[in-house]
Enzyme design. Structure first.
Site, short mmCIF file in Angstrom:
data_model
loop_
_atom_site.label_atom_id
_atom_site.label_comp_id
_atom_site.label_asym_id
_atom_site.label_seq_id
_atom_site.Cartn_x
_atom_site.Cartn_y
_atom_site.Cartn_z
N TYR A 49 0.70 -1.00 -0.13
CA TYR A 49 0.00 -0.11 -0.15
C TYR A 49 0.54 1.27 0.13
O TYR A 49 0.37 2.19 -0.58
CB TYR A 49 -0.81 0.00 1.29
CG TYR A 49 -2.13 -0.97 0.95
CD1 TYR A 49 -3.29 -0.58 0.38
CD2 TYR A 49 -2.09 -2.31 1.26
CE1 TYR A 49 -4.40 -1.11 0.21
CE2 TYR A 49 -3.37 -2.96 0.99
CZ TYR A 49 -4.49 -2.72 0.74
OH TYR A 49 -5.29 -3.49 0.81
N GLU A 101 -7.74 -7.07 5.73
CA GLU A 101 -7.05 -8.32 5.15
C GLU A 101 -6.24 -9.14 6.02
O GLU A 101 -5.81 -10.40 6.12
CB GLU A 101 -6.01 -7.69 3.97
CG GLU A 101 -6.91 -7.38 2.72
CD GLU A 101 -6.16 -6.33 1.87
OE1 GLU A 101 -4.89 -6.26 1.96
OE2 GLU A 101 -6.89 -5.70 1.09
N ARG A 115 -5.44 -15.91 -11.50
CA ARG A 115 -7.02 -15.69 -11.71
C ARG A 115 -7.49 -16.37 -10.66
O ARG A 115 -7.18 -17.43 -10.11
CB ARG A 115 -7.31 -16.14 -13.40
CG ARG A 115 -6.86 -15.38 -14.20
CD ARG A 115 -7.08 -14.10 -14.42
NE ARG A 115 -6.34 -13.59 -15.89
CZ ARG A 115 -5.24 -13.27 -15.99
NH1 ARG A 115 -4.38 -13.08 -14.96
NH2 ARG A 115 -4.69 -12.73 -17.03
N GLN A 116 -8.97 -15.83 -10.37
CA GLN A 116 -9.68 -16.33 -9.31
C GLN A 116 -10.98 -17.17 -10.07
O GLN A 116 -11.40 -16.97 -11.01
CB GLN A 116 -10.41 -15.42 -8.57
CG GLN A 116 -9.54 -14.65 -7.75
CD GLN A 116 -8.75 -13.63 -8.30
OE1 GLN A 116 -8.97 -12.99 -9.43
NE2 GLN A 116 -7.31 -13.56 -7.81
N TYR A 117 -11.17 -18.47 -9.32
CA TYR A 117 -12.11 -19.49 -9.85
C TYR A 117 -12.71 -20.04 -8.47
O TYR A 117 -12.39 -20.44 -7.57
CB TYR A 117 -11.32 -20.52 -10.59
CG TYR A 117 -10.75 -20.15 -11.70
CD1 TYR A 117 -11.36 -19.78 -12.98
CD2 TYR A 117 -9.36 -20.18 -11.89
CE1 TYR A 117 -10.68 -19.38 -14.09
CE2 TYR A 117 -8.59 -19.87 -12.88
CZ TYR A 117 -9.37 -19.38 -13.92
OH TYR A 117 -8.62 -18.89 -15.34
N PRO A 173 -20.44 -20.68 -8.25
CA PRO A 173 -20.53 -20.46 -6.74
C PRO A 173 -22.06 -20.93 -6.13
O PRO A 173 -21.95 -21.48 -5.04
CB PRO A 173 -20.20 -18.95 -6.42
CG PRO A 173 -20.77 -18.33 -7.61
CD PRO A 173 -20.28 -19.32 -8.54
N PHE A 190 -16.98 -11.74 -11.65
CA PHE A 190 -15.76 -12.23 -11.93
C PHE A 190 -15.00 -11.25 -12.45
O PHE A 190 -15.10 -10.82 -13.71
CB PHE A 190 -16.04 -13.43 -12.75
CG PHE A 190 -16.54 -14.66 -11.94
CD1 PHE A 190 -16.64 -14.64 -10.83
CD2 PHE A 190 -17.37 -15.56 -12.77
CE1 PHE A 190 -17.16 -15.68 -10.03
CE2 PHE A 190 -17.82 -16.55 -12.04
CZ PHE A 190 -18.11 -16.67 -10.74
N GLY A 191 -13.74 -10.59 -11.74
CA GLY A 191 -12.81 -9.67 -12.47
C GLY A 191 -13.07 -8.57 -11.66
O GLY A 191 -13.88 -8.35 -10.69
#
Length: 395
Positions: free
Chosen positions: A98, A140, A206-208, A277, A385-386
């Site tokens: 940050y 976080e 990437r997230q799945y 999901p 998503f994204g």
């Protein structure tokens, strides 16, 4: 909360700063990646950088946070902050990063606005930045602690136990720990990040969504190939190269679109690959013997495009109070309605909580219809998503 000195300055300069955020974020990323090329190579999504979506999302988040500070000084936009924090944690973002962002973001603000950035203006917007940054750092840190990992240390090697072709452009992967231990718990609806090394040496992430319920000894993700270069470079790589027996780097589970406890009625509405999901939520409801009312809506292009269609039907059929409503743009011989999903046609029980996942036009349309039917904004939750290009518009 902004200081008394900062409030009038932020209020007066918000139109100018907000109007220039597009140029500011473009210059910010240019400066950031010039100084730290490894961040573009190994952390940021190069596709979202190329098409400008990440710049729009950053600009939207800053503007939405500043507006929230002015309009609701005694509260924070926790829904927005939670969504961003979960995504950051899934990437292994650290608190030290940050400071790097601050350096290059404020240099970009000065470059774009010039003499308008007086010491008072700089100090006021510095407050905005660090209020948002410190809030994210705190969330976080809690996520890392709850997940049982050190800050930023989210990665583990997992083996692909099974690969299954679901549709022409969708494949599912069953993942297991290489040491044979069972997978760690997660909440239905959460996702993991997958990191792959591409031919140019970049390690893109990437997230799945985890598309089966927790409690299984293995995890499952479902990956739709995204056409375009470089937008779909990870999904395309997985489709072309990932096979049973291979290992991939996978993060701990994160994500705040999760199945709630309780007995209140649910609406699970999805389009395209946004069903993933919802599959985990439905799988969990079946596994736990839930009898809560569940209305399931899914929209897709055609029967052949609908990944896990048979599984979706089986899960809904297994719920005592589950109902399924399908819309296909090209329904063919199926029993689905033609065209786009229309939740105004459905009988929704009082007190329904809605969970939405799919492309932004779908999310906007379904949310607007639900609000029109009297569903409270606080009871409508969504996953994008994204980059989240809808920041600040949800309740």
């Amino acid at each position: 909360m902004l200081s008394e000195q900062a409030v009038p300055v932020v209020r007066a300069t918000l139109p100018a700063v907000g109007g220039a955020l597009g140029e500011i974020t473009e210059r910010f990323y240019g400066r950031l990646f010039a100084a730290h090329p490894e961040l573009l190579r190994d952390l940021f999504n190069r596709g979202n950088q190329a098409n400008g979506d990440q710049r729009k999302a950053l600009a939207g988040s800053i503007a939405a946070f500043a507006v929230a500070l002015l309009e609701n000084p005694d509260s924070r936009p926790d829904a927005m902050l939670s969504r961003i924090a979960h995504k950051h944690a899934s990437l292994g973002v650290t608190s030290e990063q940050y400071k790097i962002v601050h350096e290059h973001l404020f240099a970009a603000i000065v470059e774009v606005l010039g003499d308008a950035v007086t010491p008072e203006v700089a100090q006021a917007w510095d407050e905005v930045y660090w209020l948002m940054a410190n809030a994210l750092i705190a969330v976080e840190a809690r996520l890392y602690q709850e997940t049982g990992v050190a800050e930023g240390q989210v990665w583990r090697s997992m083996e692909i136990a099974e690969r299954r072709e679901e549709t022409a452009d969708t494949v599912s992967f069953v993942l297991r720990h290489t040491d044979g231990n069972p997978t760690t718990p997660f909440r239905p609806g959460q996702y993991v990040s997958v990191q792959v090394t591409l031919p140019d040496g970049a390690r893109q992430i990437r997230q799945y969504s985890l598309s089966a319920a927790p409690g299984h000894p293995q995890w499952r993700i479902t990956v739709k190939r995204v056409d375009g270069d470089p937008v779909g470079e990870v999904s395309s790589w997985l489709h072309a190269h990932a096979a049973a027996g291979d290992t991939v780097e996978v993060s701990a589970p994160f994500g705040d679109l999760v199945l709630p406890e309780g007995e209140n009625p649910l609406l699970l509405a999805s389009a395209g690959i946004g069903s993933t999901p919802m599959l985990a939520m439905l799988d969990h409801l079946v596994a736990t013997g839930s009898d809560r009312p569940v209305v399931v809506v899914h929209a897709d292009r055609a029967p052949a495009s609908h990944a896990h269609a048979d599984e979706l039907r089986r899960l809904v059929d297994a719920l005592p109070q589950g109902t399924l409503h399908l819309w296909y743009e090209e329904p063919g011989e199926s029993d689905a309605r033609p065209g786009r999903a229309d939740v105004t046609l459905l009988d929704l029980p009082a007190g329904t909580t809605a969970y939405l996942c799919g492309p932004l036009p779908f999310l906007r349309a379904v949310r607007a219809d639900l609000l029109g039917r009297g569903v409270a904004a606080a009871d409508i939750h969504y996953e994008v998503f994204g980059p989240d290009l809808w920041l600040g518009t949800e309740g």
